[in-house]
Write a protein that holds these residues in place. Structure first.
Motif, PDB file in Angstrom:
ATOM      1  N   GLY A 152       5.144   6.348   5.705  1.00 59.39           N
ATOM      2  CA  GLY A 152       4.403   6.226   6.960  1.00 59.39           C
ATOM      3  C   GLY A 152       3.322   5.184   6.773  1.00 59.39           C
ATOM      4  N   ARG A 165       7.575  12.710  15.595  1.00 63.79           N
ATOM      5  CA  ARG A 165       8.638  11.842  16.082  1.00 63.79           C
ATOM      6  C   ARG A 165       9.705  11.612  15.004  1.00 63.79           C
ATOM      7  N   MET A 166       9.278  11.350  13.767  1.00 67.69           N
ATOM      8  CA  MET A 166      10.244  11.144  12.685  1.00 67.69           C
ATOM      9  C   MET A 166      11.048  12.417  12.428  1.00 67.69           C
ATOM     10  N   TYR A 175       3.420  10.518  14.870  1.00 63.30           N
ATOM     11  CA  TYR A 175       4.445   9.803  14.118  1.00 63.30           C
ATOM     12  C   TYR A 175       5.330  10.778  13.332  1.00 63.30           C
ATOM     13  N   PRO A 177       4.237   0.561   2.262  1.00 56.44           N
ATOM     14  CA  PRO A 177       5.056   1.363   3.179  1.00 56.44           C
ATOM     15  C   PRO A 177       4.492   1.270   4.589  1.00 56.44           C
ATOM     16  N   GLY A 178       5.306   1.594   5.549  1.00 51.67           N
ATOM     17  CA  GLY A 178       4.855   1.602   6.929  1.00 51.67           C
ATOM     18  C   GLY A 178       5.658   2.613   7.706  1.00 51.67           C
ATOM     19  N   PRO A 179       5.449   2.668   9.014  1.00 49.57           N
ATOM     20  CA  PRO A 179       6.234   3.610   9.807  1.00 49.57           C
ATOM     21  C   PRO A 179       7.723   3.336   9.611  1.00 49.57           C
ATOM     22  N   ALA A 180       8.494   4.388   9.382  1.00 48.39           N
ATOM     23  CA  ALA A 180       9.939   4.222   9.187  1.00 48.39           C
ATOM     24  C   ALA A 180      10.591   3.703  10.461  1.00 48.39           C
ATOM     25  N   THR A 181       9.878   3.806  11.572  1.00 47.37           N
ATOM     26  CA  THR A 181      10.392   3.327  12.855  1.00 47.37           C
ATOM     27  C   THR A 181      10.110   1.841  13.070  1.00 47.37           C
ATOM     28  N   TYR A 185      -0.306  -3.319  12.545  1.00 42.72           N
ATOM     29  CA  TYR A 185      -0.444  -2.516  11.333  1.00 42.72           C
ATOM     30  C   TYR A 185      -0.397  -3.398  10.086  1.00 42.72           C
ATOM     31  N   HIS A 197      10.553  -1.004   2.675  1.00 41.49           N
ATOM     32  CA  HIS A 197      11.148   0.281   2.294  1.00 41.49           C
ATOM     33  C   HIS A 197      12.388   0.066   1.437  1.00 41.49           C
TER      34      HIS A 197
END
Lengths: 387, 387
Positions: free
Chosen positions: A279, A152-153, A149, B278-282, B149, B290
């Motif tokens: 994340g 990738r970011m 992750y 928070p979580g994956p920015a993707t 998630y 966010h």
């Protein structure tokens, strides 16, 4: 020919006396050496070098005696300059036009100079202007043990930065650092690696080819003379240069005790805008980022638009937007979009064939499209965004 | 037997006149009906009901005429009370000891009452005390289109809250809401669903069994009378109750336009501490979280310890810590830890066998151990934490 201009030095010419004096002083004490900087300010670079070599110090400069005690008779500036010259590198100092004086100015305050002031000199490889790069530089830093992750970011943010003509600075390490340099090179962008060892040393060793590639199109810079190996306190000193040379620092992934948090602390100290990428809360490699955000030390950065807001809250420092952001349609992107079809499931190679373009260009365009939600990847194939 | 005490009403007994008056007023206008609340304050509940029914309003209360115009002749309070009674539910009002007066107080300020004041009455199912639950309630809300998630983080946080004796409030919807209720039930904890329709309506329909289970051990609560269906503006009105009844609100996942952001806005308005995971920015499902963190509207919450700091920054409101946090070793956890061995790779069933315990108890203990870094799962099997 002005002998003190590094751009005019041909590989075999013996450097000027000033340059030899700078090279001697830059190697004779562990950088950053504030006492030597003060001596140079007081008596000039050639007399400063003479004083150190002869062990005769002007009143009030006895600190130089201590900081140079172990190395004054060992340093060979001609040899150092020759080693760097053979690597296609050079030494730059405050005497050079390319010296990033403004970027390094923040290291001269009372607080920052106590923890390591500006560098006396910088050894660099690469065709670019250091000062020019720092004017549009953003640092992406993070854990050496990056996750998929995080990698990738890093690529997503780097692609966005390259799109905007920015230089991506990092520390050349494993993990996030290497991912940032590689993504910048892959996208045809500018990148700068700030090292914690001499230019003749590849640290980590595995990154030798990467460093050569960076030096071919971007910049490698260090305050350490040839032969000086990386060590813990040099990583910390290096981190202050990463922060100082950047318009913003973004921590992409950081564990609980990551060195990236040290770079982040330097950014805070220098007033350089600091961002952190969120994340999964379950990821140990995002703990440091979440702590920086929670504590109010870093701004949450989730995409390159957020990163640009960090660099230039009012858009003043924005270098260049993407065609889509300017309300234009990039003709090549339109072709890539057409190749994605409506159902997706198209491979990179198929898109490249359909667009009659090389995969590198298609990959960088897809990455930009993905950042802006105009393309979607399942890891193996590409398609249009949902709905 | 005090006829106005709802606990003493047997299923077939006709309710007291006060209760019928409340039931009538609670159904005769679209909640929240501030004009009716003012009328009750002025003349009492029975005269207020009489005024609405007879269409003879005291001076200064003409607004009630408008808000009750379409329903005043349709509402049958006996029928509504009977329907709720058959569901094992009851109607509670400010006349009842269990009325969560303190929690609802925030809805009476000038700003909040203009957007929907306190409810006139609440229809509830379940054995618990509403007021008791709200004193230890934390809301977990989020997108109906939750990711794996988000569902996992909901379970992790819920397990931690249940460990601490908290009641987990949510809105009974698909996605994060349902995951929160289910995780609380699975861990043997308390949970409250705040609905946007009558108690006799299952919305979403698929959650009928879930609602029955919540009503068996926890609480279902709504300000809507039987027969009233869910609708967009009722979801928004419901969200204000979720926020008001909670000591803190945490948005686990929210897309760009998620309804959870409305609950978050209510929390801000009411001064209820607001967190976001928070979580994956993707991930499109973390965009809303966010944004809340970036804008300074929500505190980043990555684990249950962070959530507890949100509820009680100085530890004042902390209800109960886990045995480990009190420096004690939970004997059952010690047995589970022993069953994990040193190499891991043990299945839930194997651990349950080794501990001679049912899998539900082992699962909840493992979840708590995982939250605190004392157990690690690869998705299929369990083991001790690394190193």
């Amino acid at each position: 020919m002005a002998p003190t201009d590094p751009h005019d030095v041909t590989p075999t010419v013996i450097d000027s006396r000033e340059r030899r004096a700078w090279a001697y002083l830059a190697a004779v004490a562990e950088p950053p050496a504030a006492s030597i900087a003060r001596l140079v300010d007081a008596v000039g670079v050639r007399d400063a070098a003479r004083a150190v070599r002869s062990r005769r110090f002007p009143d009030g400069h006895q600190a130089v005696a201590r900081s140079t005690a172990s190395r004054h008779h060992l340093v060979d500036p001609d040899q150092d300059l020759l080693v760097v010259d053979r690597l296609g590198g050079r030494l730059i100092t405050a005497d050079d036009e390319d010296w990033p004086a403004w970027a390094l100015h923040g290291l001269s305050t009372a607080e920052t100079s106590a923890r390591g002031g500006p560098p006396l000199a910088l050894w660099t490889r690469g065709p670019g202007s250091i000062e020019g790069a720092t004017e549009r530089a953003v640092a992406l830093v993070g854990s050496r043990a990056a996750t998929g992750y995080g990698t990738r970011m890093t690529a997503v943010l780097t692609n966005g930065l390259v799109d905007r003509g920015r230089c991506v600075i990092s520390g050349g390490a494993y993990g996030i650092d290497g991912a940032a340099h590689r993504a910048a090179l892959a996208a045809g962008g500018d990148t700068m690696a700030v090292m914690a060892c001499g230019l003749d040393i590849d640290y980590p060793t595995d990154h030798g080819l990467l460093f050569d590639e960076i030096a071919r199109v971007g910049t490698i810079v260090t305050e350490y003379p040839p032969g000086m190996t990386a060590s813990r306190h040099r990583f910390l000193a290096r981190n202050r240069l990463v922060a100082a040379l950047s318009k913003a620092v973004v921590v992409v992934e950081a564990g609980h005790r990551s060195g990236a948090k040290n770079t982040a602390a330097w950014a805070r100290r220098l007033g350089v805008p600091l961002g952190a990428v969120p994340g999964p809360a379950t990821s140990a490699m995002s703990v440091g980022c979440h702590a920086l955000i929670s504590d109010g030390d870093a701004v949450l950065v989730g995409d390159v638009a957020g990163l640009e807001r960090l660099v230039a809250p009012d858009g003043s420092d924005a270098l260049s937007s993407t065609p889509a952001e300017r309300g234009e349609t990039d003709p090549f992107e339109a072709r890539v979009a057409a190749a994605l079809g409506t159902r997706g499931g198209v491979t990179l190679a198929e898109i490249a064939r359909a667009c009659d373009a090389d995969t590198g260009r298609v990959r960088s365009t897809l990455a930009r499209m993905e950042v802006h939600g105009r393309a979607l990847s399942d890891g193996a194939t590409w398609g249009p965004p949902p709905r």
